[in-house]
Design an enzyme around this catalytic site. Structure first.
Site, mmCIF file in Angstrom:
data_model
loop_
_atom_site.group_PDB
_atom_site.id
_atom_site.type_symbol
_atom_site.label_atom_id
_atom_site.label_comp_id
_atom_site.label_asym_id
_atom_site.label_seq_id
_atom_site.Cartn_x
_atom_site.Cartn_y
_atom_site.Cartn_z
ATOM 1 N N ARG A 65 7.761 -10.459 -3.278
ATOM 2 C CA ARG A 65 6.576 -10.425 -4.148
ATOM 3 C C ARG A 65 5.702 -11.669 -3.904
ATOM 4 O O ARG A 65 4.491 -11.600 -3.923
ATOM 5 C CB ARG A 65 6.989 -10.313 -5.628
ATOM 6 C CG ARG A 65 5.808 -10.512 -6.577
ATOM 7 C CD ARG A 65 6.020 -10.010 -8.017
ATOM 8 N NE ARG A 65 7.371 -10.099 -8.505
ATOM 9 C CZ ARG A 65 7.962 -11.231 -8.897
ATOM 10 N NH1 ARG A 65 7.330 -12.382 -8.866
ATOM 11 N NH2 ARG A 65 9.213 -11.192 -9.327
ATOM 12 N N LYS A 213 -10.404 2.091 1.491
ATOM 13 C CA LYS A 213 -11.563 2.718 2.109
ATOM 14 C C LYS A 213 -11.677 2.284 3.585
ATOM 15 O O LYS A 213 -10.820 2.630 4.364
ATOM 16 C CB LYS A 213 -12.815 2.383 1.297
ATOM 17 C CG LYS A 213 -12.598 2.470 -0.234
ATOM 18 C CD LYS A 213 -12.259 3.861 -0.726
ATOM 19 C CE LYS A 213 -11.780 3.884 -2.184
ATOM 20 N NZ LYS A 213 -12.588 3.162 -3.158
HETATM 21 C C1 LIG Z 1 -12.435 2.636 -4.451
HETATM 22 C C2 LIG Z 1 -13.216 1.455 -4.891
HETATM 23 C C3 LIG Z 1 -12.663 0.479 -5.724
HETATM 24 C C4 LIG Z 1 -11.259 0.603 -6.306
HETATM 25 O O1 LIG Z 1 -10.292 0.564 -5.314
HETATM 26 P P1 LIG Z 1 -8.865 1.313 -5.410
HETATM 27 O O2 LIG Z 1 -8.218 0.891 -4.149
HETATM 28 O O3 LIG Z 1 -9.128 2.782 -5.507
HETATM 29 O O4 LIG Z 1 -8.196 0.806 -6.643
HETATM 30 C C5 LIG Z 1 -13.439 -0.616 -6.047
HETATM 31 N N1 LIG Z 1 -14.710 -0.737 -5.599
HETATM 32 C C6 LIG Z 1 -15.278 0.193 -4.814
HETATM 33 C C7 LIG Z 1 -16.683 0.003 -4.365
HETATM 34 C C8 LIG Z 1 -14.560 1.316 -4.433
HETATM 35 O O5 LIG Z 1 -15.138 2.244 -3.662
#
Ligand SMILES: *Cc1c(COP(=O)(O)O)cnc(C)c1O
Length: 413
Positions: A65, A213
């Site tokens: 961790r 993403k």
């Molecule tokens: C998806 C997203 C998040 C959150 O991320 P997660 O990995 O889904 O928790 C935050 N900001 C933006 C711009 C995103 O597209």
């Protein structure tokens, strides 16, 4: 500046990298295994690491961790790509946001742009208040930042481009105003990835990503990361990373690191594709407006040219379709390559209707004030071929809009 204002001490910047982005993406944080010579790092699943005497671990690690080899390597790679001295990985983009907010003392105030990611909006309005942190939203931060700053304001939160309307914020202008008052600036850079924009170079103090993403890029890992230069932030956020424990697994860190090695190739291709689709949509009589920072018609194109690598627009765009919500929904059912799904930034193209999906939780009035109308469709362009994606968008548009005429849905088309 008056005497009681405390300017942000500008921390030392990361040394200018000798190598360019593609070389860093492939090699930063990717040492060969010193024992076996393996070119690709092993996945280190062990949760604990042996010590030769009490408090004397064999290597740099004690308990997973706190840190482990795969997370370390991934963090080093992101730090290099964001021109940061430090990066810390978390179990999701949302956990990253939560930890940045939790680093603030109770009673702190935050100013945020209005059209933030839905989950960020939810955290700011429904969770942060529970530990005494209050957030003010503004649709025009460049205009009213000075008015919104209070003595207890500690943080400014920007998303540029914003989600899903792709509006931009001049990071340098906001950082200059914030730093006069000792306020830190955070930029959520998820939509562009470090290949297209490096917010720290424009004066931001912290850059955050949903690694889920573009950085991972293959829609198979949930993770987040924050990168920054300050030693004080390093100490505080590392403490919280370990204390709260919202950390990614070694396996996910390894996968995300593998994905990151091709970020430059994917980001370039996604931009090429989004540009082609955006131009075709803009030329169509069935489209009311296109939001894409790579188009000359974008209202803040000058900021894109200043802030983005070669003025690139990235892979995300949104557009208002003629025929209202029904046409928007039909568009997403008629596409054959764009998959109707939430999320973005993967190799495959996706489409969605923000007002009923990702942004459904935001009250309609607030949504529309931020430009998120019921007829808005958001596209994430992947790395398929531009001709195929453009043809797919145009045929879906045709069917979606003519469907309204044939069925007379809502009586307008
Ligand atoms: C998806 C997203 C998040 C959150 O991320 P997660 O990995 O889904 O928790 C935050 N900001 C933006 C711009 C995103 O597209």
């Amino acid at each position: 500046m008056t005497q009681h204002e405390h300017p942000v001490q500008t921390p030392p910047r990361a040394p200018s990298p000798v190598h360019r982005f593609g070389t860093l993406a492939v090699h930063a944080g990717a040492p060969h295994d010193p024992h076996t010579g393996a070119v690709i790092e092993a996945i280190s699943l062990s949760t604990t690491f042996a010590q030769t005497a009490v408090g004397q671990p064999v290597g740099a690690y004690e308990y997973t961790r706190s840190s482990n080899p795969n997370r370390d390597n991934f963090e080093n790679a992101v730090a290099a790509l964001e021109h940061a001295r430090y990066a810390l990985a978390f179990s999701s983009g949302s956990a990253t946001t939560a930890i940045v907010l939790q680093s603030l003392a109770a009673g702190s105030h935050v100013v945020s742009v209005s059209d933030v990611y839905g989950g960020t909006h939810r955290y700011f309005t429904k969770v942060a208040a529970a530990h005494g942190v209050h957030v003010t939203f503004t649709p025009s931060i460049e205009l009213d930042i000075e008015e919104l700053i209070r003595p207890e304001t500690k943080l400014i939160w920007i998303e540029s481009p914003s989600n899903p309307t792709l509006s931009l914020v001049d990071i340098r202008a906001i950082a200059t105003a914030a730093h006069k008052h000792g306020i830190l600036v955070v930029v959520d850079n998820t939509f562009l990835s470090p290949y297209v924009q490096n917010p720290l170079d424009h004066g931001a103090d912290i850059v955050v990503h949903s690694v889920t993403k573009y950085i991972n890029g293959h829609s198979d890992v949930l993770m987040g990361v924050a990168a920054f230069n300050s030693d004080a932030l390093k100490e505080r956020l590392t403490f919280l990373q370990n204390a709260i424990g919202a950390v990614p697994s070694a396996f996910d860190s390894w996968l995300a690191h593998r994905g990151l090695k091709t970020l430059h190739l994917r980001a370039r291709e996604a931009t090429t594709n989004a540009t082609s689709v955006a131009q075709a949509l803009e030329a169509s009589p069935n489209v009311i407006a296109v939001n894409y920072p790579g188009l000359n018609s974008h209202r803040q194109r000058a900021i894109a040219i200043k802030q983005h690598r070669k003025g690139m627009g990235g892979g995300m765009l949104s557009f208002r379709i003629k025929g209202g919500k029904e046409a928007a929904e039909r568009f997403c059912q008629h596409t054959k390559i764009f998959t109707l799904a939430e999320s973005l930034g993967g190799v495959e193209s996706l489409c969605e209707v923000p007002s009923s999906m990702t942004h459904a939780g935001i009250p309609k009035e607030q949504r529309e004030a931020a430009g998120v109308f019921d007829d808005l469709v958001r596209l994430s362009c992947g790395i398929e071929d531009a001709e195929d994606l453009t043809a797919d968008a145009l045929q879906a548009l045709e069917k979606a809009v003519s469907g309204a005429k044939v069925n007379g849905v809502n009586g307008h088309a």
